[in-house]
Write an enzyme that holds these catalytic residues in place. Structure first.
Site, PDB file in Angstrom:
ATOM      1  N   LYS A 165       0.550   6.439  95.191  1.00 43.72           N
ATOM      2  CA  LYS A 165       1.590   5.495  94.409  1.00 43.72           C
ATOM      3  C   LYS A 165       2.878   6.432  93.954  1.00 43.72           C
ATOM      4  CE  LYS A 165      -2.213   2.707  92.818  1.00 43.72           C
ATOM      5  NZ  LYS A 165      -2.179   1.514  93.952  1.00 43.72           N
ATOM      6  N   HIS A 197      -7.849  -2.061  85.873  1.00 47.94           N
ATOM      7  CA  HIS A 197      -8.194  -2.278  87.160  1.00 47.94           C
ATOM      8  C   HIS A 197      -9.509  -2.028  87.336  1.00 47.94           C
ATOM      9  CE1 HIS A 197      -8.034  -0.767  91.594  1.00 47.94           C
ATOM     10  NE2 HIS A 197      -6.925  -1.142  91.648  1.00 47.94           N
ATOM     11  N   ASP A 220      -5.634   5.403  82.141  1.00 51.75           N
ATOM     12  CA  ASP A 220      -5.285   5.404  83.904  1.00 51.75           C
ATOM     13  C   ASP A 220      -3.829   5.227  83.952  1.00 51.75           C
ATOM     14  OD1 ASP A 220      -5.069   4.396  86.275  1.00 51.75           O
ATOM     15  OD2 ASP A 220      -6.425   2.734  86.273  1.00 51.75           O
ATOM     16  N   CYS A 244      -7.893  -6.274  92.073  1.00 55.03           N
ATOM     17  CA  CYS A 244      -8.821  -5.542  91.680  1.00 55.03           C
ATOM     18  C   CYS A 244      -8.777  -5.635  90.197  1.00 55.03           C
ATOM     19  CB  CYS A 244      -8.651  -3.920  92.091  1.00 55.03           C
ATOM     20  SG  CYS A 244      -8.709  -3.710  93.863  1.00 55.03           S
ATOM     21  N   GLN A 283      -0.202   3.197  87.612  1.00 52.67           N
ATOM     22  CA  GLN A 283       0.945   2.677  87.835  1.00 52.67           C
ATOM     23  C   GLN A 283       2.020   3.068  86.771  1.00 52.67           C
ATOM     24  OE1 GLN A 283       1.605   0.612  89.954  1.00 52.67           O
ATOM     25  NE2 GLN A 283      -0.553  -0.192  90.779  1.00 52.67           N
TER      26      GLN A 283
END
Ligand SMILES: Cc1ncc(COP(=O)(O)O)c(C=O)c1O
Length: 421
Positions: free
Chosen positions: A238, A135, A212, A378, A215
């Site tokens: 999220k 991302h 990261d 993104c 998700q």
């Protein structure tokens, strides 16, 4: 076309009926454009259960005060909520509470790590390894640091199934990088990266590692100690929590060794006209009034996902994905990007339909009350690798149903009809 017979799959989440999970989300009773809302844009942000909404509301109604500074009751209560959320997040990730820094979102978390560590530790020619699946939040901060230090970005590609190219990864790590920064789950393809293996290889080569987890944390149990990364970030909104709060987990010794990123109140020990000493970590990285109401909401969100079970949430989303992939394949001209089997794959599906722009697809779906995302997500380097400028993405959460997948598929057939295909 006749609607398919009701599906027996994905009707329970962690032993609880799906309907009882859905009933906890006030927004899911909404209608959009005359149709029941089918919210399939969970990769962008996830809806909030009543427990989270009430925690934020309750903070402002009952406990509103600043943290860490007052000697009065409300301030003590606000501090307990804020620090309590830190303890919950630490337990969720398997870290120590002093290793949990609250930020604005995961973007701010990665910028913090990249700037506070990178500016002091990177120099001309040093390599920063990224994958094509990142991302922009895990690309642009490293670009900025590279521009200031003379470091260079070294990209690892993906194969045609949307999985990391292991040979390219081994080659990149063999070039002796100073940083390896990777996503845990692709926000476009749903691919799960073998982060523990990547971290182990990167560490053996002496690189700093960052994952990261934006998700991943909402759909699988994550243990930062097992993964072994120096930094691991995620974003509260999220994870069924409020907007405005994110988390940077950092190894204690590493955080202790770093200079602060931003200066201001709350991050100091002593300030004189001549000299400043810093507060201990994590306060050293939390300048100014922090996101207190958001932390109260995040604490409630962690409690909520733990009550349902992250393993169960992930399993539910994978069942929906397994149901959706063959149903999507019924739509003529539809192509799914990324893994089409369920191995190391989570509940985000990107696709295109021959002859219809993704923005038109999402606009027509919206007329059916189906919310999806269209665009580059993104992830422009990934779009370039896939040979497209945009995709449509459906992404699942704990409360989604096969009925919503059916509405998605019906909407896609309608889009083709409207375009005369
Ligand atoms: C993999 C990934 N990383 C980072 C982000 C950025 O999250 P935020 O905007 O909350 O910082 C997202 C959000 O779309 C994401 O999917």
């Amino acid at each position: 076309m006749n609607p398919p017979a009701p599906s027996p799959v994905a009707t329970e989440v962690g032993g609880r009926p799906l309907e009882s999970i859905r009933a906890e989300f006030p927004i899911l009773s909404r209608h959009v454009n005359g149709a029941p809302l089918s919210y399939l844009d969970n990769g962008a942000t996830v809806q909030k259960p009543a427990a989270v909404i009430e925690a934020v509301d309750g903070f402002y109604r009952e406990h509103c005060s600043n943290v860490h500074r007052g000697s009065h009751t409300l301030s003590a209560e606000a501090t307990a909520l804020y620090e309590g959320a830190r303890t919950r997040v630490a337990a969720l990730l398997g870290g120590d509470r002093r290793e949990i820094v609250f930020t604005r979102n995961v973007t701010a978390a990665i910028n913090l790590a990249a700037q506070a560590w990178g500016i002091d530790n990177l120099g001309p020619g040093d390599r920063i390894v990224l994958t094509e699946m990142e991302h922009h939040s895990n690309i642009v901060p490293w670009h900025l640091v590279a521009q200031r230090t003379g470091a260079i970005l070294d990209w690892v590609g993906i194969d045609d199934d949307g999985r990391i190219d292991r040979e390219a990864l081994t080659a990149a790590i063999g070039r002796g990088p100073k940083v390896v920064a990777v996503t845990h789950v692709s926000n476009v393809l749903g691919t799960v990266l073998p982060v523990a293996e990547i971290v182990a290889k990167a560490k053996a080569a002496g690189a700093l590692t960052l994952v990261d987890g934006a998700q991943a944390v909402p759909r699988m149990p994550v243990d930062v100690k097992k993964i072994g990364a120096d930094f691991y970030g995620f974003t509260g909104h999220k994870l069924y929590g409020p907007t405005g709060i994110g988390v940077l987990y950092g190894r204690r010794e590493l955080l202790d060794s770093m200079e602060p990123f931003e200066g201001g109140g709350s991050m100091i020990n002593k300030v004189s006209k001549e000299q400043i000493t810093w507060a201990d970590t994590p306060a050293k990285f939390e300048a100014g009034t922090p996101p207190i109401a958001q932390a109260a909401g995040l604490g409630a969100a962690v409690e909520w996902v733990e009550s349902v079970g992250l393993e169960a949430i992930g399993e539910h989303e994978r069942e929906l994905t397994d149901y959706a992939l063959p149903r999507l394949a019924e739509v003529p001209g539809l192509k799914v990007f990324g893994p089409t089997d369920m191995t190391d794959r989570e509940g985000l599906i990107s696709f295109e339909i021959d002859g219809i722009h993704p923005h038109d697809v999402s606009e027509i779906l919206d007329r059916h009350g189906v919310a999806v995302r269209a665009g580059h997500h993104c992830a422009q380097p990934l779009m370039k690798r896939l040979g497209v400028t945009a995709t449509t993405r459906a992404s699942f959460a704990a409360y989604n149903s096969t009925t919503e997948v059916d509405r998605l598929v019906e909407g896609l057939h309608d889009a083709r009809r409207i375009f005369g295909l």
